[in-house]
Structures are given as structure tokens and as C-alpha cells.
Motif scaffolding. Structure first.
Motif, PDB file in Angstrom:
ATOM      1  N   ILE A 213      23.850  45.402  14.354  1.00  0.00           N
ATOM      2  CA  ILE A 213      23.985  44.608  15.717  1.00  0.00           C
ATOM      3  C   ILE A 213      24.851  45.325  16.494  1.00  0.00           C
ATOM      4  CG2 ILE A 213      24.569  42.403  16.750  1.00  0.00           C
ATOM      5  CD1 ILE A 213      24.009  41.041  14.073  1.00  0.00           C
ATOM      6  N   ARG A 214      24.563  45.599  17.567  1.00  0.00           N
ATOM      7  CA  ARG A 214      25.372  46.568  18.482  1.00  0.00           C
ATOM      8  C   ARG A 214      25.168  46.237  19.949  1.00  0.00           C
ATOM      9  NH1 ARG A 214      27.057  48.026  14.445  1.00  0.00           N
ATOM     10  NH2 ARG A 214      27.319  50.191  13.759  1.00  0.00           N
ATOM     11  N   ARG A 215      25.642  46.754  20.588  1.00  0.00           N
ATOM     12  CA  ARG A 215      25.807  46.397  22.232  1.00  0.00           C
ATOM     13  C   ARG A 215      25.080  47.481  22.856  1.00  0.00           C
ATOM     14  NH1 ARG A 215      31.462  46.370  25.895  1.00  0.00           N
ATOM     15  NH2 ARG A 215      30.196  46.613  27.949  1.00  0.00           N
ATOM     16  N   ALA A 216      24.217  47.321  24.139  1.00  0.00           N
ATOM     17  CA  ALA A 216      24.031  48.476  24.937  1.00  0.00           C
ATOM     18  C   ALA A 216      23.991  47.811  26.199  1.00  0.00           C
ATOM     19  CB  ALA A 216      22.687  48.900  24.568  1.00  0.00           C
ATOM     20  N   GLY A 217      25.054  48.136  26.862  1.00  0.00           N
ATOM     21  CA  GLY A 217      24.882  47.761  28.557  1.00  0.00           C
ATOM     22  C   GLY A 217      25.391  46.342  28.385  1.00  0.00           C
ATOM     23  N   GLU A 218      24.437  45.336  29.022  1.00  0.00           N
ATOM     24  CA  GLU A 218      24.697  44.014  28.977  1.00  0.00           C
ATOM     25  C   GLU A 218      23.755  43.295  27.853  1.00  0.00           C
ATOM     26  OE1 GLU A 218      26.900  42.636  31.171  1.00  0.00           O
ATOM     27  OE2 GLU A 218      27.134  44.541  31.723  1.00  0.00           O
ATOM     28  N   ALA A 219      23.220  44.089  27.112  1.00  0.00           N
ATOM     29  CA  ALA A 219      22.346  43.397  26.009  1.00  0.00           C
ATOM     30  C   ALA A 219      23.008  43.631  24.646  1.00  0.00           C
ATOM     31  CB  ALA A 219      21.029  43.989  26.301  1.00  0.00           C
ATOM     32  N   ILE A 220      22.514  42.816  23.882  1.00  0.00           N
ATOM     33  CA  ILE A 220      22.907  42.986  22.222  1.00  0.00           C
ATOM     34  C   ILE A 220      21.566  43.253  21.458  1.00  0.00           C
ATOM     35  CG2 ILE A 220      23.466  41.565  20.345  1.00  0.00           C
ATOM     36  CD1 ILE A 220      25.216  39.514  21.794  1.00  0.00           C
ATOM     37  N   LEU A 221      21.778  44.425  20.876  1.00  0.00           N
ATOM     38  CA  LEU A 221      20.697  44.845  20.118  1.00  0.00           C
ATOM     39  C   LEU A 221      20.829  44.508  18.759  1.00  0.00           C
ATOM     40  CD1 LEU A 221      20.721  48.444  21.569  1.00  0.00           C
ATOM     41  CD2 LEU A 221      19.367  46.391  22.583  1.00  0.00           C
ATOM     42  N   VAL A 222      19.624  44.186  18.095  1.00  0.00           N
ATOM     43  CA  VAL A 222      19.488  43.988  16.623  1.00  0.00           C
ATOM     44  C   VAL A 222      18.619  44.989  16.045  1.00  0.00           C
ATOM     45  CG1 VAL A 222      18.810  42.280  14.711  1.00  0.00           C
ATOM     46  CG2 VAL A 222      20.296  41.437  16.762  1.00  0.00           C
ATOM     47  N   ASP A 223      18.853  45.876  15.312  1.00  0.00           N
ATOM     48  CA  ASP A 223      17.909  47.106  15.034  1.00  0.00           C
ATOM     49  C   ASP A 223      17.362  47.708  16.062  1.00  0.00           C
ATOM     50  OD1 ASP A 223      18.727  46.832  12.258  1.00  0.00           O
ATOM     51  OD2 ASP A 223      17.047  45.352  11.966  1.00  0.00           O
ATOM     52  N   ASN A 224      18.092  48.013  17.046  1.00  0.00           N
ATOM     53  CA  ASN A 224      17.677  48.672  18.396  1.00  0.00           C
ATOM     54  C   ASN A 224      16.639  47.812  19.107  1.00  0.00           C
ATOM     55  OD1 ASN A 224      19.100  50.956  17.822  1.00  0.00           O
ATOM     56  ND2 ASN A 224      17.665  51.873  16.580  1.00  0.00           N
ATOM     57  N   ARG A 225      16.623  46.303  18.935  1.00  0.00           N
ATOM     58  CA  ARG A 225      15.743  45.769  19.891  1.00  0.00           C
ATOM     59  C   ARG A 225      16.571  44.776  20.407  1.00  0.00           C
ATOM     60  NH1 ARG A 225      10.236  45.162  17.826  1.00  0.00           N
ATOM     61  NH2 ARG A 225       9.791  46.512  16.209  1.00  0.00           N
ATOM     62  N   PRO A 226      16.437  44.727  22.019  1.00  0.00           N
ATOM     63  CA  PRO A 226      17.360  43.910  22.609  1.00  0.00           C
ATOM     64  C   PRO A 226      17.049  42.474  22.839  1.00  0.00           C
ATOM     65  CG  PRO A 226      15.628  44.981  24.155  1.00  0.00           C
ATOM     66  CD  PRO A 226      15.560  45.671  22.707  1.00  0.00           C
ATOM     67  N   LEU A 227      17.868  41.601  22.375  1.00  0.00           N
ATOM     68  CA  LEU A 227      17.930  40.077  22.551  1.00  0.00           C
ATOM     69  C   LEU A 227      18.385  39.298  23.418  1.00  0.00           C
ATOM     70  CD1 LEU A 227      18.698  39.593  18.593  1.00  0.00           C
ATOM     71  CD2 LEU A 227      16.413  40.148  19.744  1.00  0.00           C
ATOM     72  N   ALA A 228      18.013  38.309  24.091  1.00  0.00           N
ATOM     73  CA  ALA A 228      18.567  37.595  25.067  1.00  0.00           C
ATOM     74  C   ALA A 228      18.910  36.131  24.703  1.00  0.00           C
ATOM     75  CB  ALA A 228      17.427  37.418  26.117  1.00  0.00           C
ATOM     76  N   PRO A 229      20.192  35.697  25.214  1.00  0.00           N
ATOM     77  CA  PRO A 229      20.544  34.438  24.870  1.00  0.00           C
ATOM     78  C   PRO A 229      19.539  33.278  25.254  1.00  0.00           C
ATOM     79  CG  PRO A 229      21.927  35.237  26.612  1.00  0.00           C
ATOM     80  CD  PRO A 229      20.829  36.159  26.108  1.00  0.00           C
ATOM     81  N   PRO A 230      19.586  32.084  24.655  1.00  0.00           N
ATOM     82  CA  PRO A 230      20.468  31.758  23.411  1.00  0.00           C
ATOM     83  C   PRO A 230      20.118  32.671  22.052  1.00  0.00           C
ATOM     84  CG  PRO A 230      19.037  30.246  23.847  1.00  0.00           C
ATOM     85  CD  PRO A 230      18.675  31.070  24.886  1.00  0.00           C
ATOM     86  N   TYR A 231      20.975  32.796  21.235  1.00  0.00           N
ATOM     87  CA  TYR A 231      20.775  33.519  20.283  1.00  0.00           C
ATOM     88  C   TYR A 231      20.730  32.649  18.937  1.00  0.00           C
ATOM     89  CZ  TYR A 231      22.719  37.083  22.849  1.00  0.00           C
ATOM     90  OH  TYR A 231      23.241  38.006  23.874  1.00  0.00           O
ATOM     91  N   THR A 232      19.336  32.474  18.399  1.00  0.00           N
ATOM     92  CA  THR A 232      19.159  31.570  17.186  1.00  0.00           C
ATOM     93  C   THR A 232      19.148  32.313  15.962  1.00  0.00           C
ATOM     94  OG1 THR A 232      17.523  30.346  18.852  1.00  0.00           O
ATOM     95  CG2 THR A 232      17.086  29.731  16.390  1.00  0.00           C
ATOM     96  N   VAL A 233      19.719  31.862  15.083  1.00  0.00           N
ATOM     97  CA  VAL A 233      20.181  32.380  13.730  1.00  0.00           C
ATOM     98  C   VAL A 233      19.581  31.591  12.650  1.00  0.00           C
ATOM     99  CG1 VAL A 233      21.762  33.376  12.301  1.00  0.00           C
ATOM    100  CG2 VAL A 233      22.206  33.572  14.456  1.00  0.00           C
TER     101      VAL A 233
END
Length: 310
Positions: A213-233
Motif C-alpha cells: 500500500i503506497r502513495r502516488a501524488g494524491e492517490a493511495i495505491l494498492v499493488d499499483n492500482r489507484p483507489l478512491a475514498p471511501p476505502y472499504t476493507v
């Protein structure tokens, strides 16, 4: 005989029927202001009518008008000639864009098909050469879909404050304390693993022992795939136990601080059934074929099946 003195009184005048409408009558009879008429008369008397008097001046004016007409005519003719050429070039450009888009879509479809084929072969290898631990190894590696009871976490940025937007400080920057960051999601996921979760996904992205789980600019990446809030776990396991142990852990306390001090919105609910997809790609890092005596390492995504997100 008596004589009467002559009558010298002025005979009564007959009034006009439109006497009460003198203003309208004046406007009708004098539609052109006298001042304009006088000004025109003065210009005519002084010879300043605005038109050239000499032959040379008249010829110059005629030449200028002819030049303007020629320029307008040539421009219109050139635009008419170039219009089909530009239209053809535009159609060609649109066709090239469409062809490129079609090729890209075809390549993406081919890549997805190859990924599915590779994944199927990897799963088959796990089942064939994994010995008695093939299914367990496949499950731990995230190579198979999972469903069962579990817990659902929804983590979202802070809501508008004081009627504004962009979090409690009215900012859209990633550094705003009212926004969920990558390390926050790392704590949530690792806390669920520590509480005993059997499988975890974030916004439909299955996590494995090699996920990041990483950060790229204004987005959160999970395995290099950008996700948008809300984050459902979603986490598979005993929902009540997962929820209780997570809240009592250090990661649960960390999330509670975010919720209390920074307005991060968090909701937790126990689910009777959650469904998690398989990991999009499985990379076999260590694999050794079984010997004749059955010895050897089982194929798997990693040699170490321990979990942890960084």
C-alpha cells in the motif's frame, strides 16, 4: 335716424381640434431636429462633406475599396478551397485515433487473457505439486476467491467543517490531517491480519503477503492500482472476534485517534458473509519440484507465508 357705433371687437378665432396636443404635433411636423439640419447646411457651405473633391483622391479611394474587396474575395475563395482539405485531414486524424484506441483495447484484452491463463496454470501447479498443502498454500497466496463470515471496515476522509469542503482545515492537499493516508490503511490492514483475519481486500483488491500500500501524488495505491475514498476493507474470519481484537489492539487505538482528533470517518460492521476475489496476479518466487520420495518445497507465492503490509 340713430347710428350705431361700429363694432371694433376682434372676431372670435376658431380653435384647432388638436390644440391640446401641441407637443405631439410639433414632434410630427419637425421629426428632424433643426440643429442637425443647420449642421449639415454649414458643412455643405464650407465644402466639408467628407467626400474627396480631387480626381486623385477619388481614384485613391476607389483603389482602396477595390483592394479591400479583392482581399475579402481571395480570403473567401481560399477558405472554400481549404475547407475540404481540412475536413479530410480531420477525418483522417479521427480515424487514426479510433484505430489506436481499438489497438489499445485489443492489447488490453490480450493482456487480461494472458494473465488469466498464467493464473490458471499457477493455480494448477499449486494443486498438482503442492502436496497436501496445495489448497492451504493457494489460499494463503490469495490465488483463490474466498467467502465466509467476516467484518467490514469503511474508512473515509473527514467531512466538511463549518460548511466548507476538503476536510477540517478546508484543504484538498494530501498532507491535510483530515485525509486518509497510505500509512493509515497499512495500520488498518495489518491490525486485521494481527487480529486473525484469514483474507483481506481493500476496495475489491485482494491482499497477499507481498502486497504493498503506497502513495502516488494524491492517490493511495494498492499493488499499483489507484483507489478512491471511501476505502472499504473486507476481512474473512470470526467477525465479532475480529472487531473486538482489532479495537483493543494498538492499530485500533491508532484508528480511534484519527477518528477523534482529525475527523476521519470510520464504520465497522460484522457481516454474515463477505466475498473476496482472487489476487489479480500471483508471482511464484520460490518453487521446487517434488522428488521421487515426495521431498521438496511446495510451490507458492513466497517461501514465507507470514502476512504484513508495508
Amino acid at each position: 335716424m340713430s347710428q350705431h357705433p361700429p363694432d371694433r371687437s376682434t372676431p372670435a378665432r376658431r380653435s384647432r381640434p388638436d390644440a391640446s396636443m401641441s407637443l405631439l404635433t410639433n414632434v410630427t411636423e419637425h421629426s428632424l431636429d433643426d440643429g442637425y439640419a443647420e449642421s449639415a447646411a454649414r458643412r455643405e457651405a464650407g465644402g466639408t462633406t467628407g467626400l474627396p473633391k480631387s480626381l486623385r483622391a477619388r481614384l485613391g479611394l476607389a483603389a482602396g475599396l477595390a483592394l479591400v474587396a479583392a482581399v475579402v474575395t481571395v480570403g473567401a475563395a481560399q477558405a472554400r478551397v481549404e475547407a475540404p482539405v481540412r475536413a479530410k485531414e480531420r477525418e483522417g486524424l479521427i480515424q487514426r485515433i479510433q484505430d489506436g484506441t481499438d489497438r489499445t483495447d485489443g492489447l488490453e484484452s490480450t493482456v487480461e487473457a494472458l494473465r488469466r491463463e498464467v493464473g490458471e496454470k499457477q493455480q494448477e501447479a499449486l494443486r498438482r505439486h503442492g502436496g497436501g498443502r496445495g489448497e492451504l498454500t493457494s489460499l494463503l497466496a490469495g490465488a483463490t476467491p474466498v467467502s465466509g463470515p467476516g467484518v467490514k471496515f469503511v474508512v473515509d476522509d473527514a467531512g466538511p467543517a463549518d460548511g466548507g469542503t476538503g476536510g477540517p482545515r478546508g484543504s484538498s492537499s494530501f498532507s491535510d490531517s483530515g485525509r486518509v493516508r497510505d500509512r493509515d490503511m497499512q495500520r488498518v490492514v495489518n491490525g486485521l491480519w494481527g487480529a486473525g483475519a484469514e483474507a483481506v481486500s481493500v476496495n475489491g483488491q485482494r491482499l497477499t503477503s507481498v502486497s504493498a500500500i503506497r502513495r502516488a501524488g494524491e492517490a493511495i495505491l494498492v499493488d499499483n492500482r489507484p483507489l478512491a475514498p471511501p476505502y472499504t476493507v473486507l476481512a474473512v474470519g470470526d467477525g465479532k472476534r475480529l472487531s473486538s481484537e482489532f479495537r483493543s489492539s494498538a492499530d485500533g487505538a491508532y484508528l480511534a485517534v484519527l477518528e477523534k482528533n482529525y475527523g476521519i470517518r470510520v464504520s465497522v460492521s460484522v457481516q454474515e458473509k463477505v466475498e473476496l476475489p482472487a489476487a489479480p496476479s500471483l508471482i511464484i518466487r520460490i518453487a521446487e519440484p517434488l522428488g521421487a520420495d515426495g521431498a521438496g518445497k511446495s510451490a507458492g507465492a513466497t517461501e514465507d507465508t507470514g502476512k504484513g503490509i508495508s
